[in-house]
Design a protein around this motif. Structure first.
Motif, short mmCIF file in Angstrom:
data_model
loop_
_atom_site.label_atom_id
_atom_site.label_comp_id
_atom_site.label_asym_id
_atom_site.label_seq_id
_atom_site.Cartn_x
_atom_site.Cartn_y
_atom_site.Cartn_z
N ASP A 30 -11.67 -3.98 -0.15
CA ASP A 30 -12.29 -4.29 1.13
C ASP A 30 -12.97 -3.13 1.86
OD1 ASP A 30 -9.04 -5.21 1.63
OD2 ASP A 30 -9.79 -3.27 2.32
N GLY A 31 -13.08 -2.01 1.19
CA GLY A 31 -13.96 -0.98 1.70
C GLY A 31 -13.49 -0.27 2.97
N GLN A 32 -12.32 -0.61 3.43
CA GLN A 32 -11.78 0.08 4.60
C GLN A 32 -10.82 1.18 4.14
OE1 GLN A 32 -12.60 -0.75 7.85
NE2 GLN A 32 -14.09 -2.10 6.86
N PRO A 33 -10.80 2.29 4.86
CA PRO A 33 -9.78 3.30 4.58
C PRO A 33 -8.40 2.64 4.62
CG PRO A 33 -11.36 4.14 6.16
CD PRO A 33 -11.72 2.71 5.91
N VAL A 34 -7.54 3.04 3.72
CA VAL A 34 -6.25 2.37 3.58
C VAL A 34 -5.16 3.18 4.27
CG1 VAL A 34 -4.69 1.27 1.95
CG2 VAL A 34 -7.08 1.66 1.32
N GLY A 35 -4.42 2.55 5.16
CA GLY A 35 -3.35 3.23 5.87
C GLY A 35 -2.02 3.12 5.16
N SER A 36 -1.06 3.87 5.65
CA SER A 36 0.23 3.89 4.95
C SER A 36 0.96 2.55 5.05
CB SER A 36 1.11 5.01 5.52
OG SER A 36 1.17 4.93 6.92
N ARG A 37 0.78 1.87 6.13
CA ARG A 37 1.44 0.56 6.29
C ARG A 37 0.97 -0.41 5.21
NH1 ARG A 37 3.90 -1.43 10.84
NH2 ARG A 37 3.18 -3.50 10.27
N THR A 38 -0.34 -0.56 5.12
CA THR A 38 -0.89 -1.46 4.12
C THR A 38 -0.41 -1.08 2.73
OG1 THR A 38 -2.86 -0.70 5.31
CG2 THR A 38 -3.06 -2.71 3.99
N LEU A 39 -0.44 0.22 2.48
CA LEU A 39 -0.05 0.69 1.17
C LEU A 39 1.41 0.33 0.90
CD1 LEU A 39 -2.02 1.85 -0.64
CD2 LEU A 39 -1.38 4.15 0.09
N ALA A 40 2.24 0.49 1.91
CA ALA A 40 3.66 0.19 1.75
C ALA A 40 3.83 -1.27 1.34
CB ALA A 40 4.40 0.47 3.05
N ASP A 46 9.39 0.11 -2.99
CA ASP A 46 10.08 -0.16 -1.74
C ASP A 46 10.18 1.13 -0.92
OD1 ASP A 46 11.28 -1.64 0.14
OD2 ASP A 46 13.30 -1.46 -0.72
N LEU A 47 9.11 1.42 -0.25
CA LEU A 47 9.05 2.67 0.49
C LEU A 47 8.58 2.42 1.92
CD1 LEU A 47 7.43 5.13 -2.04
CD2 LEU A 47 9.75 5.17 -1.14
N SER A 48 8.98 3.27 2.81
CA SER A 48 8.51 3.15 4.18
C SER A 48 7.15 3.83 4.31
CB SER A 48 9.48 3.82 5.14
OG SER A 48 9.28 5.21 5.09
N PRO A 49 6.38 3.42 5.31
CA PRO A 49 5.09 4.08 5.54
C PRO A 49 5.23 5.59 5.64
CG PRO A 49 5.28 2.16 6.93
CD PRO A 49 6.59 2.26 6.20
N ALA A 50 6.29 6.06 6.23
CA ALA A 50 6.45 7.50 6.41
C ALA A 50 6.49 8.24 5.09
CB ALA A 50 7.70 7.79 7.23
N SER A 51 7.25 7.70 4.16
CA SER A 51 7.33 8.36 2.85
C SER A 51 5.96 8.38 2.21
CB SER A 51 8.28 7.60 1.94
OG SER A 51 9.45 7.27 2.63
N ILE A 52 5.31 7.28 2.35
CA ILE A 52 3.99 7.18 1.75
C ILE A 52 3.05 8.22 2.35
CG2 ILE A 52 1.97 5.68 1.61
CD1 ILE A 52 3.85 3.39 1.08
#
Lengths: 352, 352
Positions: A30-40, A46-52
């Motif tokens: 989708d061409g948008q920069p990917v944030g840690s939340r989405t990635l999680a 099974d990781l938290s956004p912070a670890s990512i």
DNA sequence: CCTTGGCACTCTCGGGCGTGGAGTGCCAGT
DNA sequence: ACTGGCACTCCACGCCCGAGAGTGCCAAGG
């Protein structure tokens, strides 16, 4: 000072690899920069956004991802894409019915030109990017027949048949009238001496003959040779590459500055640079990919190029490929290019 | 209530005409809406801005100019351009050295294809817009020679020579082997019966022959006719129109929304609509101009098209022209198109 | 009656400002 | 090593404001 710090040389650990892969896949979609939340959510781990975020920080340091600004998600860099296609990507073969569809459109009873154009059309239609096909090199095409047809007065139509299925013709203006039978004799002479040679050899042969014949003062043969020489001259004037579907490129946000588009389209028109790029791939083994600046042509800095050579009779005859934005669905484009190359080769082959 | 109120039918008075002319010229030059001050300076009349505003108000009421918003200058409407080109424009002929330059590039010893491409190139280079040339219609091309060349097995190369300088060839797959002399006989038969006809007539003739020959059961002739029929079939598949310089259109601000550009380029690719447009101009007397929506094709709403037919031997063979933004330098484009058409005709003509 | 200067009005364009949202970096706790 | 929390940063958006450009209209003057 934690030893978890990875240098550029350290191979990525499994987690980082999976994250990079997920990131590329997300971004390509989708061409948008990917944030840690989405990635999680999407990476499967099974990781938290912070670890990512920590991992992302490492990846950024390695130059595999970058963020457009402080508080945006991450985007793969060219090096990131490179790593992705080199070792993270799983290319799934095309559905059999997709292959069938391609096959139908590349049928052996089309002539070379049509085949090449169909291949390019297919590439661009299926990938929604620009397709291109380097037409079969003629250098190694064996001459198999030469005919001269008298048109009128001093005009003669020269017909060269190569490989039993390629035809070139040219209208020649002569210095004087030749009779029908003179022309016939000249054609016979050339056929006898040049049959089976490729164009380059034929030209060399002609130059040799030139000398020999001059000494014997056989003017008819001399004329024949000159005629042949002229028939062969500037034979590379013709179209050597076919592009289609350039307009698809106007749909991609990352290329939609009119300026970039103009440069790209001018490159398509001039053909020279792109032809050079394709020619460089001609002896690569299978699919080759240029990401961003890797192609070495400035106009393609925001593009990726995926190419594959196609062969007939075990011999590489040309290259085809697609041009699209760096952000493209490699796992789909690669097999499409691969299969199209094979099918085009097959179609050209089984037609002999 | 003032009687100075002009209706749509009232012809413009001289002052209004001069002002409209100045306005178009100004606007064409720098693309900005033209205000009354500027107009006062450049129109040559000794009038204050205020007077000019009054006239502009009239012109606006007549639908010849409009303003993008309340406090912008005026811009010509399509109808304004129309009036301008119809009765305000003074076309100055090209400099003789410009004509010479064009002439050099359209030399009679090029073949038809090259000539057509050069013409299109010239149009786009000189006008900095997109050039197009409808290639000579083949319908009325007189067939002057047919030859069959045996390639291998059941493959035969059919060669059609038209007008003594146009060649088409096609590889045919036959149902069985024919000997060299059989093919020769077939060619003779066809030459005898079809020489001088144009393609349409030839096809009709073939259909007639078909019946007659079937009755006599002369299988060789039947084969000859079938061969000829196939050689003539789908002869319109080939390129019928040439476009060049489309990229120039990316430079014009009024077209530079990527969306409009994409539509435009797709129209170039599909060719059909534009071909239709050109064909409609084929019997116009001299230069024809479509401004904005006049062309009737939605993609061309922001464009103007200037065309001119070219003739050989007093007979119209095709059309050429340019496509550019509505805001174009008509007084220059018109003579360029006109002269190019004449020169192309001349080149095609003197080559016979 | 046409022309003109004057004046108020309107609209665009650009900059500055504040807010909300998205996402990060870092830290301290487990 | 992972996580939640928190402060921070940056963009996007809407808003307002002022400058600039040009108009429309009016009343005065030839």
């Amino acid at each position: 000072m934690s030893r978890s710090q990875r240098t550029n040389e350290t191979p990525l650990n499994d987690r980082a690899r999976r994250l990079l892969r997920a990131l590329v896949e997300n971004y390509v979609q989708d061409g948008q920069p990917v944030g840690s939340r989405t990635l999680a959510r999407t990476c499967g781990l099974d990781l938290s956004p912070a670890s990512i975020r920590n991992v992302m920080s490492d990846l950024e340091e390695m130059g595999l991802v970058s963020s457009p600004h402080t508080s945006a998600g991450r985007v793969p860099t060219p090096r990131g894409y490179r790593l992705f296609v080199d070792s993270l990507l799983e290319v799934k073969p095309l559905d059999s019915h997709e292959v069938r569809l391609l096959k139908e459109r590349l049928s052996p009873d089309m002539d070379t030109r049509t085949l090449v154009e169909s291949a390019s059309d297919l590439l661009s239609a299926v990938t929604q990017m620009a397709g291109m096909v380097r037409v079969p090199k003629r250098d190694h095409a064996a001459l198999c027949q030469i005919e001269f047809l008298k048109l009128s007065g001093r005009q003669v139509l020269a017909i060269l048949v190569m490989n039993k299925n390629e035809v070139q013709n040219r209208i020649l203006q002569l210095d004087r009238d030749y009779t029908h039978s003179e022309l016939q004799q000249m054609a016979n002479y050339l056929n006898e001496h040049l049959a089976g040679l490729d164009l380059r050899q034929a030209r060399e042969q002609i130059l040799r003959e030139m000398k020999a014949v001059r000494e014997h003062m056989n003017t008819l043969m001399l004329a024949a040779i000159q005629l042949g020489e002229r028939a062969f001259s500037d034979e590379d004037r013709e179209e050597q590459v076919v592009f289609t579907g350039q307009t698809h490129l106007m749909g991609y946000a990352e290329l939609s500055s009119v300026d970039k588009l103009r440069n790209l389209f001018e490159a398509f028109n001039q053909k020279r640079d792109l032809l050079g790029l394709l020619d460089n791939c001609i002896h690569a083994q299978g699919v080759q990919i240029f990401i961003g600046q890797e192609s070495g042509h400035e106009v393609l800095d925001d593009c990726s190029v995926v190419t594959a050579p196609y062969q007939v009779d075990g011999q590489v005859l040309g290259v085809l490929g697609v041009i699209g934005p760096t952000r493209m669905a490699y796992e789909r484009v690669i097999p499409v290019v691969d299969v199209t190359a094979k099918l085009l080769g097959a179609a050209l082959n089984s037609r002999n």
